[in-house]
Design a protein around this motif. Structure first.
Motif, PDB file in Angstrom:
ATOM      1  N   GLU A 225       0.317  15.890   1.385  1.00 36.04           N
ATOM      2  CA  GLU A 225      -0.590  14.751   1.229  1.00 36.04           C
ATOM      3  C   GLU A 225      -1.041  14.177   2.563  1.00 36.04           C
ATOM      4  OE1 GLU A 225       2.429  14.742  -2.182  1.00 36.04           O
ATOM      5  OE2 GLU A 225       2.453  14.943   0.003  1.00 36.04           O
ATOM      6  N   SER A 226      -0.278  14.396   3.625  1.00 38.01           N
ATOM      7  CA  SER A 226      -0.616  13.833   4.929  1.00 38.01           C
ATOM      8  C   SER A 226      -1.391  14.836   5.760  1.00 38.01           C
ATOM      9  CB  SER A 226       0.657  13.424   5.680  1.00 38.01           C
ATOM     10  OG  SER A 226       1.356  14.568   6.135  1.00 38.01           O
ATOM     11  N   ALA A 227      -1.929  14.362   6.906  1.00 36.15           N
ATOM     12  CA  ALA A 227      -2.702  15.235   7.799  1.00 36.15           C
ATOM     13  C   ALA A 227      -1.880  15.629   9.024  1.00 36.15           C
ATOM     14  CB  ALA A 227      -3.980  14.510   8.236  1.00 36.15           C
ATOM     15  N   TYR A 228      -0.555  15.550   8.946  1.00 38.28           N
ATOM     16  CA  TYR A 228       0.297  15.709  10.118  1.00 38.28           C
ATOM     17  C   TYR A 228       0.716  17.143  10.436  1.00 38.28           C
ATOM     18  CZ  TYR A 228       1.039  10.623   9.777  1.00 38.28           C
ATOM     19  OH  TYR A 228       0.868   9.272   9.735  1.00 38.28           O
ATOM     20  N   SER A 229       0.778  18.015   9.450  1.00 42.31           N
ATOM     21  CA  SER A 229       1.521  19.264   9.579  1.00 42.31           C
ATOM     22  C   SER A 229       1.096  20.141  10.752  1.00 42.31           C
ATOM     23  CB  SER A 229       1.434  20.066   8.275  1.00 42.31           C
ATOM     24  OG  SER A 229       0.082  20.375   7.978  1.00 42.31           O
ATOM     25  N   ASP A 230      -0.191  20.255  11.015  1.00 42.89           N
ATOM     26  CA  ASP A 230      -0.657  21.184  12.058  1.00 42.89           C
ATOM     27  C   ASP A 230      -1.029  20.490  13.364  1.00 42.89           C
ATOM     28  OD1 ASP A 230      -0.407  23.369  10.312  1.00 42.89           O
ATOM     29  OD2 ASP A 230      -2.363  22.953   9.419  1.00 42.89           O
ATOM     30  N   CYS A 231      -0.599  19.255  13.536  1.00 42.29           N
ATOM     31  CA  CYS A 231      -0.978  18.489  14.732  1.00 42.29           C
ATOM     32  C   CYS A 231       0.141  18.537  15.774  1.00 42.29           C
ATOM     33  CB  CYS A 231      -1.279  17.034  14.359  1.00 42.29           C
ATOM     34  SG  CYS A 231      -2.631  16.866  13.186  1.00 42.29           S
ATOM     35  N   PRO A 232      -0.132  19.112  16.957  1.00 38.08           N
ATOM     36  CA  PRO A 232       0.918  19.246  17.969  1.00 38.08           C
ATOM     37  C   PRO A 232       1.401  17.920  18.538  1.00 38.08           C
ATOM     38  CG  PRO A 232      -1.210  19.905  18.865  1.00 38.08           C
ATOM     39  CD  PRO A 232      -1.405  19.712  17.392  1.00 38.08           C
ATOM     40  N   ASN A 233       0.584  16.871  18.466  1.00 40.73           N
ATOM     41  CA  ASN A 233       1.019  15.580  19.012  1.00 40.73           C
ATOM     42  C   ASN A 233       1.717  14.713  17.962  1.00 40.73           C
ATOM     43  OD1 ASN A 233      -1.619  15.268  17.789  1.00 40.73           O
ATOM     44  ND2 ASN A 233      -1.656  13.183  18.605  1.00 40.73           N
ATOM     45  N   VAL A 234       2.084  15.329  16.834  1.00 41.22           N
ATOM     46  CA  VAL A 234       2.875  14.636  15.812  1.00 41.22           C
ATOM     47  C   VAL A 234       4.232  15.316  15.723  1.00 41.22           C
ATOM     48  CG1 VAL A 234       3.051  13.952  13.395  1.00 41.22           C
ATOM     49  CG2 VAL A 234       0.806  14.030  14.497  1.00 41.22           C
ATOM     50  N   ILE A 235       5.285  14.554  16.018  1.00 43.43           N
ATOM     51  CA  ILE A 235       6.639  15.077  15.945  1.00 43.43           C
ATOM     52  C   ILE A 235       7.456  14.234  14.976  1.00 43.43           C
ATOM     53  CG2 ILE A 235       6.541  15.965  18.315  1.00 43.43           C
ATOM     54  CD1 ILE A 235       8.239  13.575  19.192  1.00 43.43           C
ATOM     55  N   THR A 236       8.592  14.755  14.574  1.00 39.75           N
ATOM     56  CA  THR A 236       9.465  14.019  13.669  1.00 39.75           C
ATOM     57  C   THR A 236      10.464  13.171  14.462  1.00 39.75           C
ATOM     58  OG1 THR A 236      11.173  15.734  13.575  1.00 39.75           O
ATOM     59  CG2 THR A 236       9.317  15.933  12.033  1.00 39.75           C
ATOM     60  N   PHE A 237      11.121  12.265  13.774  1.00 35.83           N
ATOM     61  CA  PHE A 237      12.174  11.478  14.412  1.00 35.83           C
ATOM     62  C   PHE A 237      13.262  12.399  14.956  1.00 35.83           C
ATOM     63  CE2 PHE A 237      10.101   7.949  12.487  1.00 35.83           C
ATOM     64  CZ  PHE A 237      10.599   6.796  13.057  1.00 35.83           C
ATOM     65  N   SER A 238      13.602  13.427  14.203  1.00 32.52           N
ATOM     66  CA  SER A 238      14.621  14.380  14.669  1.00 32.52           C
ATOM     67  C   SER A 238      14.194  15.029  15.975  1.00 32.52           C
ATOM     68  CB  SER A 238      14.855  15.463  13.609  1.00 32.52           C
ATOM     69  OG  SER A 238      15.443  14.922  12.451  1.00 32.52           O
ATOM     70  N   GLN A 239      12.938  15.449  16.056  1.00 30.12           N
ATOM     71  CA  GLN A 239      12.436  16.079  17.278  1.00 30.12           C
ATOM     72  C   GLN A 239      12.416  15.088  18.438  1.00 30.12           C
ATOM     73  OE1 GLN A 239       8.749  17.405  15.465  1.00 30.12           O
ATOM     74  NE2 GLN A 239       9.338  19.555  15.710  1.00 30.12           N
ATOM     75  N   PHE A 240      12.083  13.849  18.150  1.00 26.48           N
ATOM     76  CA  PHE A 240      12.062  12.842  19.211  1.00 26.48           C
ATOM     77  C   PHE A 240      13.450  12.694  19.826  1.00 26.48           C
ATOM     78  CE2 PHE A 240      12.881   8.446  20.505  1.00 26.48           C
ATOM     79  CZ  PHE A 240      11.951   8.320  21.526  1.00 26.48           C
ATOM     80  N   PHE A 241      14.455  12.508  18.978  1.00 28.86           N
ATOM     81  CA  PHE A 241      15.800  12.287  19.512  1.00 28.86           C
ATOM     82  C   PHE A 241      16.393  13.563  20.110  1.00 28.86           C
ATOM     83  CE2 PHE A 241      15.538   8.521  16.763  1.00 28.86           C
ATOM     84  CZ  PHE A 241      16.022   7.567  17.642  1.00 28.86           C
ATOM     85  N   ASP A 242      16.184  14.704  19.461  1.00 26.29           N
ATOM     86  CA  ASP A 242      16.782  15.950  19.956  1.00 26.29           C
ATOM     87  C   ASP A 242      16.068  16.484  21.201  1.00 26.29           C
ATOM     88  OD1 ASP A 242      18.639  15.878  17.937  1.00 26.29           O
ATOM     89  OD2 ASP A 242      17.539  17.236  16.616  1.00 26.29           O
TER      90      ASP A 242
END
Length: 441
Positions: A410-427
């Motif tokens: 439903e979101s437009a995030y999946s293929d955007c390289p400048n969108v990361i997850t909280f897990s990716q931010f912390f790790d």
């Protein structure tokens, strides 16, 4: 009314229905409406559990030459435009039929839709369909599309208690009325207070819990549900989803319970003032009532922002990440600076983390902070457009979103390289690239 009806219109159709189907629209459910071409879809996909329920009309094989295809045509009513359309559901039960590579297929396509009502929708908009008790213009089914950035979408999410992880579901309209039974105890308490002459004491005893206390209660409930002792983002598998669940579901439910008692007490004071006539008190106290409900709306919005901030701060704290909250520098005050403003000013390689529960256009002010450090904008908003995400990328702003939203259809995030997850931010951004941000044990 336009092509996207208001809540009063939506509510009236819900009340006259036996059952309601709600789906958060994926991008491929709506992209056909924005294309100049008439593709093979021109509609939305029906999730398998819904298709296999008895909500939609029964499908049959109407073409013996294609026994793997089942379909049905039926009339649908679209209240926003007042039109009746011939819609069609087609089920493909097999892939590569008649070949050695034939495999089971579970795909239900619903076509014969109103293109105008699906055009230019924000991500994660809602589709509502109802099975009416009485046919309207020969149609027993009605459909509405509600843009996710509208007030109506927020009301629907609240009325049907759609959780942060909601994708689709069937609902009994009677359950909305049944939910009112939860107020029976409060009603009885108020009536007893009136009878005993203790209404003022009862009213003085009601208060909204502080944001800090509410956040702590919600966090404790989530930790108990998951059998955890803390919210360390390096050990919690999906810290972003945890924050979204705590903020949007658990804490909001706790808040609504407290809000009902507090606001009901405020209104009771006005309507029952001096044992006078409630109607007369209503008229005389209308301005004060209006102020109460305006305050209620404003408090809900400010609470959502504070809630998000408290839960993200808990991740930093439990993960032993060095941070400074609400630091002021150069006329700016981001939510968090990692590790602190002193290092930000000294070396310019610190991290700025801003929080927005909903983005809209407010993210643009962050571009001014670009020279000072890496900028991360955390949000739980799944309605951000691809164009806005691209513009953020051009301004060196990285979005941080819950894990489930990054991959959500439903979101437009999946293929955007400048969108990361909280897990990716912390790790990646903290532990791997900036290990000095983590305090030693």
């Amino acid at each position: 009314m336009g092509l996207h009806p208001e809540w009063n219109e939506i509510s009236s159709w819900i009340k006259r229905s036996q059952q309601i189907f709600i789906k958060k629209l994926a991008r491929n459910d709506t992209s056909w409406a924005d294309s100049a071409k008439n593709g093979h879809q021109n509609g939305f996909f029906i999730p398998r559990p819904i298709a296999e329920s008895d909500f939609f009309p029964e499908l049959r094989n109407t073409n013996p030459d294609k026994p793997h295809i089942f379909d049905v045509e039926y009339p649908t009513f679209w209240p926003a435009s007042g039109e009746v359309r011939t819609s069609r559901i087609k089920y493909f039960s097999e892939r590569n039929p008649g070949t050695a590579n034939a495999k089971p297929r579970y795909e239900w396509q619903h076509t014969g839709m109103s293109r105008e009502q699906f055009r230019a929708l924000s991500p994660a908009s809602l589709l509502l369909a109802g099975k009416s008790e009485q046919a309207v213009s020969g149609a027993s089914y009605w459909f509405m599309v509600v843009d996710s950035v509208s007030e109506e979408a927020e009301i629907i999410e609240t009325a049907f208690e759609l959780g942060a992880d909601f994708h689709y579901g069937l609902f009994d309209p009677a359950s909305l009325a049944a939910a009112a039974s939860a107020t029976d105890q409060l009603t009885a308490e108020l009536m007893q207070a009136v009878k005993d002459g203790t209404l003022e004491q009862f009213i003085r005893g009601q208060a909204l819990p502080s944001p800090v206390r509410l956040a702590a209660q919600a966090q404790a409930q989530w930790l108990g549900e998951n059998g955890l002792r803390d919210m360390n983002p390096f050990s919690v598998s999906q810290p972003g989803d945890a924050v979204m669940r705590i903020s949007r579901d658990i804490e909001y439910a706790l808040y609504k319970q407290a809000e009902l008692r507090f606001r009901a007490a405020q209104v009771a004071r006005i309507l029952l003032h001096g044992n006078g006539d409630p109607v007369a008190n209503l008229v005389r106290g209308f301005a004060e009532l209006d102020s109460i409900f305006l305050s209620a709306a404003q408090t809900r919005k400010s609470r959502a922002g504070l809630s998000f901030e408290y839960h993200v701060e808990r991740l930093f704290r439990d993960g032993r990440v060095r941070y400074e909250a609400q630091a002021v520098f150069g006329g700016r005050r981001p939510d968090f600076v990692l590790p602190d403003v002193t290092e930000l000013n000294a070396r310019g390689d610190a991290v700025i983390v801003s929080l927005k529960t909903t983005l809209r256009e407010r993210w643009k002010q962050l571009a001014l902070e670009k020279p000072l450090g890496a900028i991360f904008l955390a949000t739980v908003d799944d309605r951000v457009s691809g164009e806005a995400i691209d513009e953020m990328g051009r301004n060196a702003i990285s979005l941080v979103v819950p894990e489930s939203l990054k991959k959500a259809k439903e979101s437009a995030y999946s293929d955007c390289p400048n969108v990361i997850t909280f897990s990716q931010f912390f790790d990646d951004e903290v532990r791997a690239r900036r290990p000095s941000l983590i305090l030693p044990v």
